[in-house]
Design a protein around this motif. Structure first.
Motif, PDB file in Angstrom:
ATOM      1  N   LYS A  56      42.644  10.136   0.687  1.00 33.86           N
ATOM      2  CA  LYS A  56      43.811   9.781   0.844  1.00 33.86           C
ATOM      3  C   LYS A  56      44.808  10.358   0.176  1.00 33.86           C
ATOM      4  CE  LYS A  56      45.639   5.080   2.129  1.00 33.86           C
ATOM      5  NZ  LYS A  56      45.117   3.846   2.226  1.00 33.86           N
ATOM      6  N   LYS A  59      45.637  13.430   1.549  1.00 33.37           N
ATOM      7  CA  LYS A  59      46.289  13.395   3.057  1.00 33.37           C
ATOM      8  C   LYS A  59      47.804  12.938   2.906  1.00 33.37           C
ATOM      9  CE  LYS A  59      46.227   9.773   6.236  1.00 33.37           C
ATOM     10  NZ  LYS A  59      45.357   8.775   6.709  1.00 33.37           N
ATOM     11  N   ARG A  78      39.882  -8.814   1.144  1.00 33.99           N
ATOM     12  CA  ARG A  78      40.326  -9.104   2.688  1.00 33.99           C
ATOM     13  C   ARG A  78      40.016 -10.741   3.000  1.00 33.99           C
ATOM     14  NH1 ARG A  78      37.199  -4.994   6.061  1.00 33.99           N
ATOM     15  NH2 ARG A  78      38.834  -3.704   5.241  1.00 33.99           N
ATOM     16  N   LYS A 115      49.391  -1.547  15.517  1.00 28.15           N
ATOM     17  CA  LYS A 115      49.342  -0.080  15.325  1.00 28.15           C
ATOM     18  C   LYS A 115      48.841   0.431  16.555  1.00 28.15           C
ATOM     19  CE  LYS A 115      48.847   1.140  10.768  1.00 28.15           C
ATOM     20  NZ  LYS A 115      48.133   1.799   9.608  1.00 28.15           N
ATOM     21  N   SER A 117      46.638   2.510  17.480  1.00 20.54           N
ATOM     22  CA  SER A 117      44.915   2.298  17.703  1.00 20.54           C
ATOM     23  C   SER A 117      44.725   0.911  18.206  1.00 20.54           C
ATOM     24  CB  SER A 117      44.409   2.458  16.241  1.00 20.54           C
ATOM     25  OG  SER A 117      44.926   1.379  15.352  1.00 20.54           O
ATOM     26  N   TYR A 119      44.997  -1.723  16.229  1.00 28.24           N
ATOM     27  CA  TYR A 119      44.781  -2.514  14.818  1.00 28.24           C
ATOM     28  C   TYR A 119      45.699  -3.460  14.637  1.00 28.24           C
ATOM     29  CZ  TYR A 119      44.346  -3.287   9.624  1.00 28.24           C
ATOM     30  OH  TYR A 119      44.069  -3.736   8.266  1.00 28.24           O
ATOM     31  N   GLU A 142      45.755  -4.413  -2.306  1.00 29.09           N
ATOM     32  CA  GLU A 142      46.116  -4.595  -1.045  1.00 29.09           C
ATOM     33  C   GLU A 142      45.329  -6.023  -0.541  1.00 29.09           C
ATOM     34  OE1 GLU A 142      46.895  -1.889   2.361  1.00 29.09           O
ATOM     35  OE2 GLU A 142      44.834  -2.549   2.604  1.00 29.09           O
ATOM     36  N   TRP A 153      37.097  -6.330  15.479  1.00 30.04           N
ATOM     37  CA  TRP A 153      37.728  -5.007  16.088  1.00 30.04           C
ATOM     38  C   TRP A 153      37.776  -4.025  14.775  1.00 30.04           C
ATOM     39  CZ3 TRP A 153      41.629  -1.580  15.342  1.00 30.04           C
ATOM     40  CH2 TRP A 153      41.892  -0.580  16.193  1.00 30.04           C
ATOM     41  N   GLU A 157      35.870  -0.316  14.767  1.00 28.78           N
ATOM     42  CA  GLU A 157      36.862   0.985  14.979  1.00 28.78           C
ATOM     43  C   GLU A 157      36.742   1.784  13.632  1.00 28.78           C
ATOM     44  OE1 GLU A 157      40.804   2.990  14.821  1.00 28.78           O
ATOM     45  OE2 GLU A 157      39.927   1.926  13.425  1.00 28.78           O
ATOM     46  N   HIS A 158      36.787   1.237  12.294  1.00 28.11           N
ATOM     47  CA  HIS A 158      36.583   1.872  11.140  1.00 28.11           C
ATOM     48  C   HIS A 158      35.055   2.804  11.121  1.00 28.11           C
ATOM     49  CE1 HIS A 158      36.140   2.512   6.867  1.00 28.11           C
ATOM     50  NE2 HIS A 158      37.487   2.419   6.701  1.00 28.11           N
TER      51      HIS A 158
HETATM   52  P1  0O2 Z   1      39.696   2.011   4.136  1.00 24.74           P
HETATM   53  O1  0O2 Z   1      38.602   2.725   4.005  1.00 24.74           O
HETATM   54  O2  0O2 Z   1      39.560   0.898   4.930  1.00 24.74           O
HETATM   55  O3  0O2 Z   1      40.038   1.933   2.661  1.00 24.74           O
HETATM   56  P2  0O2 Z   1      47.594   4.994   6.296  1.00 24.74           P
HETATM   57  O4  0O2 Z   1      46.761   5.827   5.773  1.00 24.74           O
HETATM   58  O5  0O2 Z   1      48.865   5.607   6.244  1.00 24.74           O
HETATM   59  O6  0O2 Z   1      47.183   4.488   7.700  1.00 24.74           O
HETATM   60  P3  0O2 Z   1      48.628   3.019   4.107  1.00 24.74           P
HETATM   61  O7  0O2 Z   1      49.770   4.027   4.048  1.00 24.74           O
HETATM   62  O8  0O2 Z   1      47.778   3.228   2.759  1.00 24.74           O
HETATM   63  O9  0O2 Z   1      47.409   3.730   5.196  1.00 24.74           O
HETATM   64  O10 0O2 Z   1      48.614   1.844   4.819  1.00 24.74           O
HETATM   65  P4  0O2 Z   1      48.088   1.021   5.825  1.00 24.74           P
HETATM   66  O11 0O2 Z   1      48.593   1.671   7.021  1.00 24.74           O
HETATM   67  O12 0O2 Z   1      48.869  -0.553   5.482  1.00 24.74           O
HETATM   68  O13 0O2 Z   1      46.565   0.829   5.680  1.00 24.74           O
HETATM   69  C1  0O2 Z   1      45.920   0.520   4.669  1.00 24.74           C
HETATM   70  C2  0O2 Z   1      44.533  -0.009   5.330  1.00 24.74           C
HETATM   71  O14 0O2 Z   1      44.609  -0.816   6.397  1.00 24.74           O
HETATM   72  C3  0O2 Z   1      43.498   1.141   5.673  1.00 24.74           C
HETATM   73  O15 0O2 Z   1      42.873   1.752   4.482  1.00 24.74           O
HETATM   74  C4  0O2 Z   1      42.490   0.375   6.237  1.00 24.74           C
HETATM   75  O16 0O2 Z   1      41.675  -0.570   5.597  1.00 24.74           O
HETATM   76  C5  0O2 Z   1      43.477  -0.487   7.021  1.00 24.74           C
HETATM   77  N1  0O2 Z   1      43.882   0.141   8.446  1.00 24.74           N
HETATM   78  C6  0O2 Z   1      45.120   0.595   8.672  1.00 24.74           C
HETATM   79  N2  0O2 Z   1      45.225   1.183   9.806  1.00 24.74           N
HETATM   80  C7  0O2 Z   1      44.056   1.084  10.371  1.00 24.74           C
HETATM   81  C8  0O2 Z   1      43.398   1.104  11.736  1.00 24.74           C
HETATM   82  O17 0O2 Z   1      44.096   1.765  12.636  1.00 24.74           O
HETATM   83  N3  0O2 Z   1      42.032   0.910  12.088  1.00 24.74           N
HETATM   84  C9  0O2 Z   1      41.339   0.313  11.037  1.00 24.74           C
HETATM   85  N4  0O2 Z   1      40.115  -0.130  11.313  1.00 24.74           N
HETATM   86  N5  0O2 Z   1      41.833  -0.068   9.780  1.00 24.74           N
HETATM   87  C10 0O2 Z   1      43.134   0.382   9.381  1.00 24.74           C
HETATM   88  P5  0O2 Z   1      42.171   3.129   4.630  1.00 24.74           P
HETATM   89  O18 0O2 Z   1      42.173   4.003   3.208  1.00 24.74           O
HETATM   90  O19 0O2 Z   1      42.744   3.980   5.812  1.00 24.74           O
HETATM   91  O20 0O2 Z   1      40.704   2.884   4.800  1.00 24.74           O
END
Ligand code: 0O2
Length: 265
Positions: A56, A59, A78, A115, A117, A119, A142, A153, A157-158
């Protein structure tokens, strides 16, 4: 990328997740204790894997020394709700703590603003104080709040995203979008019978509680009354239980309590 002392970095996050989970679980206990419907169905927590933190950070072009400030979900909680309406209640419960044991930094409403996707979830980014033997620290965490259907879902999706490294084939993406739509409709349909379900849950809770009270009292009677008398009471209980009328069972329970009162002193 510079080498990090992961153990040291992650420890306060681990503590934050553990404490936040306990706090949420106590909210659940409190609702149950008062026989009230609880807007929280379950709580889970996790620390992000180092590989995922590095991924991350790369990225988002976050340098190592800024990871703690800019990666907001190293600690994640969560909260799963049964119904979409419960999410608002949970948000209020968390907002009420703002400035007390946590500080809200940002809220992201991916339910109103789904989103691309598909989400859906409500995110609250907080700053959380951690007191440990090595001193005082504040870490970012978070909190994701979503319904069972939204979670179903997102988890699937993850998994696919992980498998396809973020490039899910278009036909599967399309199916996932349909699934997101179906999950949204399921939440809406469930909302129409929410009151009915909540009422049924309350009756079930009352039933569990009255039956365990009766069993406790009968158990105690075995040491105090004649065996034949206790068996008579037990028979009456089984008959009432088979009838399943909660009001009658509660009356019977009150009677037993009265009978066993002198032995409890
Ligand atoms: P993990 O493995 O769950 O920790 P970004 O990378 O910009 O999308 P950002 O800016 O940190 O993420 O914030 P955002 O968009 O609020 O998303 C944070 C977390 O929300 C993600 O952590 C996911 O857990 C969840 N999430 C966000 N968008 C999606 C999605 O389209 N699908 C799924 N399944 N989860 C989502 P990580 O680090 O991406 O992943």
């Amino acid at each position: 990328m510079e080498i990090l002392n992961w153990k040291e970095l992650l420890y306060p996050y681990e503590q934050a997740v553990a404490e936040l989970k306990v706090k949420m679980e106590y909210i659940m206990k409190e609702y149950k204790r008062f026989g009230l419907y609880c807007p929280i169905e379950s709580v889970s927590g996790r620390i992000k894997e180092p590989s995922s933190i590095i991924g991350k950070a790369k990225k988002k072009n976050v340098p190592v020394e800024k990871i703690e400030e800019e990666i907001e979900d190293i600690a994640g909680i969560r909260i799963i709700c049964q119904f979409a309406e419960d999410i608002q209640k949970v948000i209020s419960l968390i907002r009420r703590r703002d400035g007390n044991d946590l500080k809200i930094i940002e809220e992201r409403d991916y339910i109103e603003n789904t989103k691309p996707s598909g989400y859906r979830s409500y995110h609250i980014i907080i700053r959380y104080p951690v007191n440990s033997v090595s001193g005082y620290r504040e870490v970012l965490a978070e909190i994701q709040i979503r319904t069972l259907a939204m979670n179903f879902w997102a988890v699937n999706e993850h998994t696919l995203n992980y498998k396809y490294k973020g490039n899910i084939p278009p036909e599967i993406r399309e199916r996932l979008k349909n699934c997101a739509e179906a999950a949204f409709n399921l939440d809406n349909e469930m909302s129409t019978i929410r009151n009915e379900i909540i009422y049924a849950q309350k009756v079930n809770m009352r039933m569990d509680s009255v039956i365990s009270d009766i069993i406790d009292n009968i158990q105690n009677m075995y040491f105090k009354l004649r065996l034949s008398d206790v068996e008579k009471i037990n028979k009456q209980f089984v008959e009432l239980w088979n009838k399943g009328d909660i009001e009658e069972l509660e009356k019977f329970s009150a009677k037993l309590k009265e009978m066993t009162e002198p032995y409890r002193r």
